[in-house]
Design a protein around this motif. Structure first.
Motif, short mmCIF file in Angstrom:
data_model
loop_
_atom_site.label_atom_id
_atom_site.label_comp_id
_atom_site.label_asym_id
_atom_site.label_seq_id
_atom_site.Cartn_x
_atom_site.Cartn_y
_atom_site.Cartn_z
N UNK A 68 0.84 -1.19 0.00
CA UNK A 68 0.00 0.00 0.00
C UNK A 68 0.88 1.25 0.00
N UNK A 69 0.40 2.28 -0.67
CA UNK A 69 1.14 3.55 -0.70
C UNK A 69 0.22 4.68 -0.27
N UNK A 70 0.67 5.45 0.70
CA UNK A 70 -0.04 6.67 1.09
C UNK A 70 0.99 7.73 1.42
N UNK A 71 0.52 8.93 1.71
CA UNK A 71 1.43 10.07 1.94
C UNK A 71 2.48 9.72 2.99
N UNK A 72 3.73 10.07 2.70
CA UNK A 72 4.83 9.80 3.62
C UNK A 72 5.01 10.93 4.63
N UNK A 73 4.26 12.00 4.48
CA UNK A 73 4.42 13.17 5.36
C UNK A 73 5.91 13.52 5.49
N UNK A 74 6.50 13.80 4.34
CA UNK A 74 7.94 14.05 4.22
C UNK A 74 8.42 15.15 5.16
N UNK A 75 9.67 15.01 5.57
CA UNK A 75 10.33 16.06 6.35
C UNK A 75 10.38 17.36 5.53
N UNK A 76 10.69 17.21 4.25
CA UNK A 76 10.78 18.37 3.35
C UNK A 76 9.79 18.14 2.21
N UNK A 77 8.53 18.42 2.43
CA UNK A 77 7.52 18.04 1.42
C UNK A 77 7.55 18.94 0.17
N UNK A 78 7.94 18.33 -0.94
CA UNK A 78 7.94 19.06 -2.21
C UNK A 78 6.54 19.58 -2.54
N UNK A 79 5.53 18.79 -2.21
CA UNK A 79 4.16 19.18 -2.59
C UNK A 79 3.77 20.51 -1.95
N UNK A 80 4.12 20.68 -0.66
CA UNK A 80 3.76 21.91 0.06
C UNK A 80 4.50 23.11 -0.53
N UNK A 81 5.78 22.89 -0.84
CA UNK A 81 6.59 23.99 -1.35
C UNK A 81 6.22 24.35 -2.78
N UNK A 82 5.68 23.38 -3.51
CA UNK A 82 5.35 23.62 -4.92
C UNK A 82 3.92 24.13 -5.09
N UNK A 83 3.09 23.97 -4.07
CA UNK A 83 1.66 24.29 -4.19
C UNK A 83 1.45 25.77 -4.53
#
Lengths: 142, 409
Positions: A55-70
């Motif tokens: 299964x794959x779900x959000x990894x809640x990254x330390x440095x989330x590219x998604x947040x910075x790119x939004x």
């Protein structure tokens, strides 16, 4: 912080996590009413191949590219977890282009959706974890 | 210590957030020509379209500056930078001292030298919130709108106006739409989608001369219009730092942490260059995600934590008349085309690496490809056949998946 972790050698490929996720985020109290005859749009997805599933779900990254790119500011990081404000999302999918895990998906409304660790619904812990029959998905500090 | 920021968009916001991760004490002063709270600049087309509003276009919540201890001088333009005195002079005469400076002045529309363009009465650009509000005011359901430029800005503007004005004509010198973002097949798909929404294209032609409300194209055709929107490219705002003596190429030259050639002066965003990992060359990447990441890197570094940003690549995602596209990297090397149910997919590989891709239609999980470009993942380590079919983690080794899904990342 606690995150969802997946151990593929224990995954049965049963897809129950997807159903529990869809149910937990449906806002409905009855599983059958929430899911019967409905095409589900879970925030966790099982990948399957030759004798492998996970299964794959959000990894809640330390440095989330998604947040910075939004471009709309709809994705934010709060206390380590990444959340989506669907009211502000314009559906440009820059986050989908940015997530290394393919864990952000469009919702039915066109805004994106993602795992929020069941922190914004009525669950005490992530429903995928609670529902996994083989402990292939766990919620813990690592 | 006082950090001064010139600019108030993605790079500035990234700088504030990056700086405050390590330094909660120092003073931050932000100088912005635009009078607005930080907003999602690419959202102006969605504003014009009615898909967002003035409250939701704010990129961070009200109170963002207060929460981060930022004195925001909104509606104030910087006039010059004196690197010897470490001061910024404002148009209104004020002088502001800095210890560290971030120059994030963005870019501006390129104004092509076309006869009569300055005589056009109802002339617009589409770069700022005020541009969008101005355009909104000057068109009605009866307007014929002429858009010069079939790039991202021109097409998003066309999409926002489609169905709300009488006619939209788009002119571009290139023979296809989005020429710098898509290949011919991708362009044709977007063009088709736009034409179904009523947009008319005049490609392979440019404006020869303008009258007050008409244009004559280089192909001899004349078109009347009520409003003109010019989007034929952007130019980095480098002047203040150039005059101050900083090294400027196409954009301001910076290192991976954002340092310019001037001491204690950093630059980020559309005005600065990036080192494009996919081509191995420095270039201006005027894109939101890149601006944020550059600003953040500069902010952290100015707070004393060296934080190089080394993974810059071109990235574009967006919907055009219902068709989603997602592209990244450079279109160089061997090409692999997959045309399936979900749409159009083209990957580019070179030297055993994924270098770039174009997706039109189904863009799901595109970031798996993006990460491969950024991480320079050797294709020898993945199952390329599976990846060409669709982006999936199944294509990676069990060990790599354990790292991705079984640990903190």
């Amino acid at each position: 912080m606690k995150r969802v972790y997946v151990n593929e050698s224990w995954c049965l490929g049963c897809h129950l996590c997807e159903y529990y996720c869809a149910f937990a985020n449906s806002g409905k109290r009855d599983l059958v009413k929430a899911l019967k005859g409905v095409a589900i749009h879970p925030r966790i997805r099982v990948e399957e191949g030759d004798g492998v599933s996970f299964a794959v779900s959000c990894r809640h990254c330390e440095e989330p590219y998604c947040v910075k790119a939004c471009i709309s500011g709809a994705l934010t990081k709060q206390n380590g977890a990444v959340f989506i404000d669907q009211c502000r999302c314009v559906g440009c999918y820059t986050c989908i282009l940015s997530c290394p895990y393919g864990a952000i998906v469009p919702s039915e409304s066109g805004a994106v959706q993602k795992c929020e660790l069941c922190l914004k619904n009525a669950r005490a812990e992530p429903a995928c974890v609670a529902g996994c029959p083989n402990n292939a998905i766990v919620y813990e500090e690592r | 210590m006082r950090l001064v920021i010139i600019g108030n968009s993605a790079a500035a916001a990234g700088c504030i957030e990056g700086f405050r991760r390590h330094d909660g004490e120092s003073e931050i002063v932000l100088i912005s020509k635009e009078p607005h709270h930080v907003y999602g600049r690419p959202l102006i087309s969605y504003l014009l379209q009615g898909k967002t509003d003035l409250a939701r276009i704010k990129w961070r919540e009200d109170g963002f500056y207060e929460k981060n201890g930022v004195t925001a001088l909104l509606g104030k333009a910087a006039k010059s930078v004196d690197p010897a005195q470490k001061t910024v002079a404002l148009e209104d005469g004020a002088i502001i001292q800095y210890d560290k400076l971030l120059y994030a002045a963005g870019s501006r529309p390129f104004v092509p030298p076309i006869e009569g363009l300055d005589r056009v009465k109802n002339r617009h650009f589409f770069m700022t919130l005020d541009d969008a509000l101005g355009l909104q005011k000057s068109v009605t359901a009866n307007s014929k709108v002429l858009i010069l430029g079939a790039g991202l800005i021109g097409l998003k503007c066309a999409e926002a106006l489609a169905g709300r004005v009488k006619a939209i004509d788009v002119v571009d010198l290139a023979d296809r739409v989005l020429p710098s973002v898509l290949d011919e097949t991708g362009s044709a798909l977007v063009r088709q989608a736009a034409e179904s929404a009523g947009v008319r294209f005049h490609l392979g032609a440019s404006a020869a001369r303008f009258g007050e409300s008409w244009v004559e194209l280089t192909n001899g055709r004349a078109l009347p219009f009520d409003a003109l929107m010019v989007a034929v490219g952007v130019r980095p705002n480098v002047e203040l730092l150039k005059e101050a003596g900083a090294q400027v190429n196409r954009g301001i030259a910076i290192d991976a942490c954002g340092r310019t050639s001037l001491p204690d002066v950093f630059a980020a965003g559309d005005c600065a260059e990036s080192f494009d990992l996919s081509t191995g060359t420095p270039r201006v990447l005027a894109l939101w995600p890149n601006a944020y990441l550059q600003g953040e890197s500069a902010g952290r570094t100015m707070a004393g934590v060296e934080a190089p940003f080394t993974k810059a690549i071109p990235l574009n995602a967006g919907g055009f008349f219902g068709l989603h596209i997602a592209t990244a990297g450079s279109y160089d090397g061997e090409s692999h085309v997959v045309q399936g149910e979900g749409g159009y997919r083209r990957l580019f590989t070179k030297d055993g690496l994924l270098k770039g891709f174009i997706l039109a239609g189904d863009v799901s999980r595109a970031g798996i490809y993006t990460a491969m470009i950024r991480n320079r993942t050797p294709l020898a380590d993945v199952d390329f056949e599976l990846l060409a079919e669709k982006p999936q983690l199944l294509a990676f080794s069990k060990q790599e998946r354990r790292r991705m899904l079984g640990g903190a990342v």
